[in-house]
Each structure stands twice: as C-alpha cells, then as structure tokens.
Design an enzyme around this catalytic site. Structure first.
Site, PDB file in Angstrom:
ATOM      1  N   ASP A 288       0.726  -1.099   0.018  1.00 12.64           N
ATOM      2  CA  ASP A 288       0.123  -0.119   0.003  1.00 12.64           C
ATOM      3  C   ASP A 288       0.666   1.057   0.043  1.00 12.64           C
ATOM      4  O   ASP A 288       1.667   1.352   1.055  1.00 12.64           O
ATOM      5  CB  ASP A 288      -0.893   0.234   1.288  1.00 12.64           C
ATOM      6  CG  ASP A 288      -2.074   1.010   1.226  1.00 12.64           C
ATOM      7  OD1 ASP A 288      -2.216   1.545   0.233  1.00 12.64           O
ATOM      8  OD2 ASP A 288      -2.685   1.224   2.303  1.00 12.64           O
TER       9      ASP A 288
ATOM     10  N   ASP B  39      -3.311   2.374  -5.839  1.00 15.23           N
ATOM     11  CA  ASP B  39      -2.312   2.544  -5.016  1.00 15.23           C
ATOM     12  C   ASP B  39      -1.933   1.451  -4.067  1.00 15.23           C
ATOM     13  O   ASP B  39      -1.363   1.486  -3.195  1.00 15.23           O
ATOM     14  CB  ASP B  39      -2.156   3.712  -4.014  1.00 15.23           C
ATOM     15  CG  ASP B  39      -3.408   3.919  -3.155  1.00 15.23           C
ATOM     16  OD1 ASP B  39      -4.437   3.078  -3.297  1.00 15.23           O
ATOM     17  OD2 ASP B  39      -3.214   4.650  -2.034  1.00 15.23           O
ATOM     18  N   GLU B  40      -2.547   0.384  -4.427  1.00 15.07           N
ATOM     19  CA  GLU B  40      -2.313  -0.898  -3.466  1.00 15.07           C
ATOM     20  C   GLU B  40      -2.630  -2.323  -4.385  1.00 15.07           C
ATOM     21  O   GLU B  40      -3.471  -2.236  -5.342  1.00 15.07           O
ATOM     22  CB  GLU B  40      -3.318  -0.894  -2.295  1.00 15.07           C
ATOM     23  CG  GLU B  40      -4.975  -1.151  -2.876  1.00 15.07           C
ATOM     24  CD  GLU B  40      -5.656  -1.153  -1.458  1.00 15.07           C
ATOM     25  OE1 GLU B  40      -5.482  -1.937  -0.791  1.00 15.07           O
ATOM     26  OE2 GLU B  40      -6.631  -0.297  -1.320  1.00 15.07           O
TER      27      GLU B  40
END
Length: 368
Positions: free
Chosen positions: A20, A118-119
C-alpha cells in the site's frame, strides 16, 4: 500452523503480501516538488478560503496531525489547517506513477492482483519458502519502489489477504509488518473492530451497541446473535475476526504486457553493466513468457537517466514469437540511440501484444 495432512508446499503458497503506497497522491506531489517535504499537503478540490464544497482526496502525514483525512470536507480541512498547501488532483500524473509501481510489484510476484491505483496483493514465487524470506522480499520491494518512483510504501505479510491487508496499515508510513500463522490471533484480537476491512462506521456503531468493540469480542460472539443482527455479514465478520480468509490472489484483467526493471546501485554509463542488466531483465521476461505460455510481437525498452528523465522505445517484430534472442537483440538495438555520455539510473525491458501459444504456432516458431 498447517493441518497434519496438509502439504507444506501448499501452505507456503498462502504467504501473501499487501503493498500500500503511503499517502499516494500527496507523496507523488512532494516527489515532484521537494520543497514541500515536511509540510502539510492536502490534495483535493479548491478550498476557496474555507468556502469550498469539495472533499480531501488524500493528504500528507503532516496534514493528518491536524485531524485532516481523506473524504473530509475541504472547507473543514482549511479551517483545521489554513496554512496547509492545497493542491488540485492531478490524476494523469498519479496514474503514470501507479503504472510504474505495479510493474515493479509484478516483477516480484508469482500471482498478482491490483485492487486500486495505489495498492495490490501478491504471492511470491517458490523461492520464498517461509515468512522470514517473505520479509526480506518485502524489504526489496520497498527499496525498489523508492529507487524507481521516489515514494514509500507499507507492506503487510500474512497467511492470507485479510491479514496482509490489515498488517500493511499497522505501521504506516514506510512500514513492514509480518504476521505468521501462529501469531494471527495475538495480532488481531487487541484491535478495534473498525480495523477489519468492510466494517465501517455504521457497523462499528451497531457492534458497539451489542457490547463489541474489539476483534477478540467479535471473534468470541455467538454466531446466531451476529446472524440475527447482520445476516450473512455476521458470519463473514466472525470469520474475519478469527483471521479466516479463503480469497485467492488473482489478476482481474488479462495480462497485456510483461516487463522487468532494474535500478543500478550507482548511476553508470558503462556499456558492459548496462548490457548485462538488459540481458538479465530480458531473461526474466522470457521466463515469465514461457511460464504463462505467451507469444509476443512488441518489445519495449525503458531508460531513466541520472536526472530522472525517462524515455520509452518500442519495436514490433514481424512474427509472433517467444524467442529470447529476439528480445535481447531488439532492446540492444533500441538502446543504441541513448549511448554516449549520460549516466543511466534505470533500464527496463518489456514485451507486449501478447497471445497464448497454441500447438500450431509452437511448431511454426520452433521451425523458424
């Protein structure tokens, strides 16, 4: 621990990482403008001096100390910290960085699943045999993302997606948390129920009304009581509170390309080092092609120089192939325009326009 009749190799495959990015949008903005480092940065709509009607997309950790967080009304964020740096959302920039981050992660994964900009989750290859080795892999991932993209991430390592997800948020920013199977309950039970993915404010409040505030209390609650209040979700919550998650890490979309990138320990213009790195990356890409039974038609080269200027060049070959020599020869040809003077920070090799290799094509390719 694995059940007595469970194969150890099957158990190892359950090692899962959740990666993350830390305050992604704000971190990218700070990377682009280093003078913002250490300042409260808020990315979102225009605060208009406290009368703006939008919300915060994300903010730096410095801004969070003032009580600012994602989805907070931008007007309230301004009132909490009027001296913060307020920036508009630049999704094109973030999407480009996201692509680079995900390419890095794919290079470390046997199985990969991106879940947002974003993860992502990943399952390492068979060379990672235990949680100690998984922790070392996580450190390599963090280092590579920092080198290639100039931002930090937090990584959780666990026996399933649920534990890895919770663990990645445990020591933010720039954190690494490893939770072994035998430590799952010790890790989970002291946490507030809101730490379990999917349990939002309303559910947290409903559980509180039942006298349940910690994960341990939820794990030990009578299942019939939970089902009567929450239906099927009650069973799911009890399973998660006990650390159970049977979801697999899997790609949501068809693979469109395969790429590998490598950052040099020191910037270099030594052609031996550059060509050597390209050969190693080409071999890694080729191995993935064979593993997934793919052919390609396009070869891509990425170069990044010491000033972080980045260039991409691609060439389409005449036939579908999986030939390693074609990859190596093509990237060397593409590199020729960049040789002479400037030092390389990073090089990357990729293949695209993929298709599955069938028996007929295999015969043609092997003959050629």
């Amino acid at each position: 621990m694995p059940a007595p009749n469970q194969k150890t190799s099957d158990f190892k495959k359950r090692i899962t990482l959740h990666v993350d990015m830390d305050s992604f949008f704000a971190s990218v903005e700070v990377r682009e403008r280093p003078e913002l480092k250490g300042l409260p940065v808020v990315v979102g709509s225009d605060p208009k001096g406290g009368s703006g009607r939008g919300v915060v997309s994300t903010c730096s950790y410095e801004a969070r100390r003032y009580g600012i967080h994602s989805a907070l009304p931008i007007s309230k964020a301004y009132k909490l910290c009027p001296e913060a740096v307020f920036l508009p959302v630049n999704m094109k920039l973030y999407a480009g960085v996201s692509v680079g981050v995900m390419e890095v992660l794919r290079g470390f994964a046997e199985k990969f699943q991106q879940v947002s900009v974003d993860e992502a989750y990943l399952v390492p290859g068979p060379e990672v045999e235990n949680f100690e080795e998984a922790a070392l892999l996580a450190l390599r991932i963090k280092d590579e993302i920092q080198k290639q993209q100039g931002i930090t991430c937090s990584v959780g390592v666990g026996p399933n997606k649920l534990i890895a997800k919770i663990a990645s948020g445990f020591q933010k920013p720039d954190g690494l948390t490893v939770v072994r199977p035998e430590d799952v309950r010790e890790f989970l039970f002291p946490l507030q129920v809101s730490k379990i993915p999917g349990i939002g404010e309303k559910t947290t409040e409903s559980l509180k009304e039942m006298g349940i505030s910690t994960v341990e209390e939820l794990a030990n609650c009578d299942i019939q009581l939970l089902k009567s209040r929450f239906g099927k979700m009650g069973l799911q919550m009890k399973q998660m509170a006990n650390g159970l998650d049977f979801g697999e890490v899997r790609e949501k979309e068809d693979v469109k390309s395969i790429s590998r990138h490598g950052t040099f320990e020191e910037d270099t213009n030594d052609p031996v080092k550059v060509f050597g790195s390209l050969d190693t990356l080409s071999e890694s890409v080729h191995g993935s092609l064979l593993k997934h039974n793919f052919l390609f038609k396009t070869v891509t080269l990425v170069v990044r120089f010491e000033d972080f200027s980045t260039y991409t060049r691609s060439r389409t070959v005449p036939i579908w192939t999986s030939d390693l020599f074609v990859i190596k020869r093509t990237v060397r040809q593409l590199l020729s325009e960049f040789l002479g003077g400037r030092k390389f920070r990073l090089v990357g090799v990729g293949v695209a326009k993929l298709r599955e290799r069938d028996e007929r094509q295999a015969l043609i390719t092997d003959f050629l």
